[in-house]
Design a protein around this motif. Structure first.
Motif, PDB file in Angstrom:
ATOM      1  N   ALA A  40      23.317   9.776  14.088  1.00  0.00           N
ATOM      2  CA  ALA A  40      22.837  10.745  13.821  1.00  0.00           C
ATOM      3  C   ALA A  40      24.431  11.850  13.677  1.00  0.00           C
ATOM      4  N   LEU A  41      25.274  12.727  12.045  1.00  0.00           N
ATOM      5  CA  LEU A  41      25.793  12.793  12.113  1.00  0.00           C
ATOM      6  C   LEU A  41      26.224  14.490  12.691  1.00  0.00           C
ATOM      7  N   ASN A  42      25.025  15.233  13.103  1.00  0.00           N
ATOM      8  CA  ASN A  42      25.229  16.265  14.401  1.00  0.00           C
ATOM      9  C   ASN A  42      24.992  15.957  15.379  1.00  0.00           C
ATOM     10  N   THR A  43      25.985  15.763  16.128  1.00  0.00           N
ATOM     11  CA  THR A  43      25.756  14.858  17.214  1.00  0.00           C
ATOM     12  C   THR A  43      25.623  16.622  18.547  1.00  0.00           C
ATOM     13  N   SER A  44      25.388  17.621  18.405  1.00  0.00           N
ATOM     14  CA  SER A  44      25.130  18.741  19.190  1.00  0.00           C
ATOM     15  C   SER A  44      23.123  18.825  19.263  1.00  0.00           C
ATOM     16  N   TRP A  45      22.616  17.707  18.729  1.00  0.00           N
ATOM     17  CA  TRP A  45      21.123  17.724  18.877  1.00  0.00           C
ATOM     18  C   TRP A  45      21.257  15.532  19.387  1.00  0.00           C
ATOM     19  N   ASN A  46      19.797  15.403  19.888  1.00  0.00           N
ATOM     20  CA  ASN A  46      19.871  14.232  20.274  1.00  0.00           C
ATOM     21  C   ASN A  46      19.365  13.223  19.701  1.00  0.00           C
ATOM     22  N   ALA A  47      19.628  12.749  18.880  1.00  0.00           N
ATOM     23  CA  ALA A  47      18.357  12.523  17.917  1.00  0.00           C
ATOM     24  C   ALA A  47      18.678  11.183  18.087  1.00  0.00           C
ATOM     25  N   SER A  48      17.596  10.608  17.388  1.00  0.00           N
ATOM     26  CA  SER A  48      17.861   9.015  17.428  1.00  0.00           C
ATOM     27  C   SER A  48      18.516   8.577  15.968  1.00  0.00           C
ATOM     28  N   PRO A  49      19.334   7.259  15.765  1.00  0.00           N
ATOM     29  CA  PRO A  49      20.619   7.228  14.334  1.00  0.00           C
ATOM     30  C   PRO A  49      19.157   6.936  13.966  1.00  0.00           C
ATOM     31  N   CYS A  50      19.875   6.990  12.722  1.00  0.00           N
ATOM     32  CA  CYS A  50      18.737   6.652  11.651  1.00  0.00           C
ATOM     33  C   CYS A  50      19.132   5.111  11.279  1.00  0.00           C
ATOM     34  N   ARG A  51      17.862   3.905  11.272  1.00  0.00           N
ATOM     35  CA  ARG A  51      17.952   2.715  10.957  1.00  0.00           C
ATOM     36  C   ARG A  51      17.003   2.274   9.885  1.00  0.00           C
ATOM     37  N   LEU A  52      16.645   1.285   8.992  1.00  0.00           N
ATOM     38  CA  LEU A  52      16.339   1.228   8.368  1.00  0.00           C
ATOM     39  C   LEU A  52      16.285  -0.887   8.137  1.00  0.00           C
ATOM     40  N   THR A  53      14.625  -1.181   8.508  1.00  0.00           N
ATOM     41  CA  THR A  53      14.775  -2.625   8.628  1.00  0.00           C
ATOM     42  C   THR A  53      14.361  -2.784   7.395  1.00  0.00           C
ATOM     43  N   LEU A  54      14.766  -4.153   7.078  1.00  0.00           N
ATOM     44  CA  LEU A  54      14.831  -4.738   5.439  1.00  0.00           C
ATOM     45  C   LEU A  54      13.969  -5.964   5.437  1.00  0.00           C
ATOM     46  N   SER A  55      12.916  -5.956   5.312  1.00  0.00           N
ATOM     47  CA  SER A  55      12.676  -7.702   5.546  1.00  0.00           C
ATOM     48  C   SER A  55      11.609  -7.608   3.886  1.00  0.00           C
ATOM     49  N   PHE A  56      12.200  -9.063   3.686  1.00  0.00           N
ATOM     50  CA  PHE A  56      12.453  -9.465   2.224  1.00  0.00           C
ATOM     51  C   PHE A  56      11.284 -10.609   2.682  1.00  0.00           C
ATOM     52  N   ASN A  57      10.553 -10.534   1.326  1.00  0.00           N
ATOM     53  CA  ASN A  57       9.646 -11.749   1.557  1.00  0.00           C
ATOM     54  C   ASN A  57       9.280 -12.192  -0.144  1.00  0.00           C
ATOM     55  N   GLY A  58       9.433 -12.802  -0.277  1.00  0.00           N
ATOM     56  CA  GLY A  58       9.684 -13.779  -2.399  1.00  0.00           C
ATOM     57  C   GLY A  58      10.300 -12.774  -3.197  1.00  0.00           C
ATOM     58  N   ARG A  59       9.537 -11.702  -3.762  1.00  0.00           N
ATOM     59  CA  ARG A  59      10.067 -10.623  -4.760  1.00  0.00           C
ATOM     60  C   ARG A  59       9.721  -9.462  -4.413  1.00  0.00           C
ATOM     61  N   SER A  60       9.302  -8.859  -3.313  1.00  0.00           N
ATOM     62  CA  SER A  60       8.521  -7.872  -1.591  1.00  0.00           C
ATOM     63  C   SER A  60       9.744  -7.734  -1.207  1.00  0.00           C
ATOM     64  N   LEU A  61      10.268  -6.053  -1.128  1.00  0.00           N
ATOM     65  CA  LEU A  61      10.947  -5.558  -0.386  1.00  0.00           C
ATOM     66  C   LEU A  61      10.221  -4.516   0.606  1.00  0.00           C
ATOM     67  N   LEU A  62      10.036  -4.729   1.520  1.00  0.00           N
ATOM     68  CA  LEU A  62       9.609  -3.787   2.689  1.00  0.00           C
ATOM     69  C   LEU A  62      10.783  -2.918   3.540  1.00  0.00           C
ATOM     70  N   VAL A  63      10.676  -1.804   3.753  1.00  0.00           N
ATOM     71  CA  VAL A  63      11.240  -0.816   3.853  1.00  0.00           C
ATOM     72  C   VAL A  63      10.874  -0.127   4.795  1.00  0.00           C
TER      73      VAL A  63
END
Length: 144
Positions: free
Chosen positions: A97-120
């Motif tokens: 989190a860019l603003n550490t004054s609030w207790n937010a979970s970090p940004c996390r992006l999971t990219l799953s590749f399957n052939g020509r497709s990408l699930l984000v």
């Protein structure tokens, strides 16, 4: 002297080996995820809004990739960039989190590749860099 029909002429065997190695390198799985991707966003809040997702995936070093994700809608844009290691068919990027004054979970992006497709899949919705009307969640297809 008569040569057998099945014998290679001088110099041909090394050329065949070089060609076989080049073909094998071109078909490695690492090359399978590189490229540009495009897709439609997934409506997270039931608003009926539609948005577009774009991704560029390029290698940086052995097994690591730089990813740039862009999301855009009528009143919403966002960009996330990161470098991650490919583990099987998945790659994860994100930041704290860019603003550490609030207790937010970090940004996390999971990219799953399957052939020509990408699930984000986005986690840490409040800390990822986009407006409130869109997310990075969605399915993208690699351009030819």
């Amino acid at each position: 002297m008569v040569r057998p029909i099945c014998e290679n002429p001088p110099g041909i065997a090394p050329v065949r080996i070089i060609v076989a190695v080049l073909v094998a390198l071109a078909a490695t799985p690492a090359n399978a995820i590189e490229g540009f991707y495009h897709g439609d966003g997934k409506d997270r809040g039931g608003t009926g809004l539609k948005w577009q997702l774009y991704a560029k995936v390029e290698p940086t070093s052995r097994g690591r990739y730089k990813v740039r994700l862009v999301t855009t809608a009528e009143n919403c844009t966002g960009v996330e960039e990161g470098i991650g290691a490919l583990q099987g068919k998945k790659l994860v990027i994100g930041h704290k989190a860019l603003n550490t004054s609030w207790n937010a979970s970090p940004c996390r992006l999971t990219l799953s590749f399957n052939g020509r497709s990408l699930l984000v899949k986005e986690q840490g919705y409040l800390t990822c860099e986009h407006g409130a009307q869109c997310t990075f969640d969605g399915v993208l297809i690699r351009a030819k």
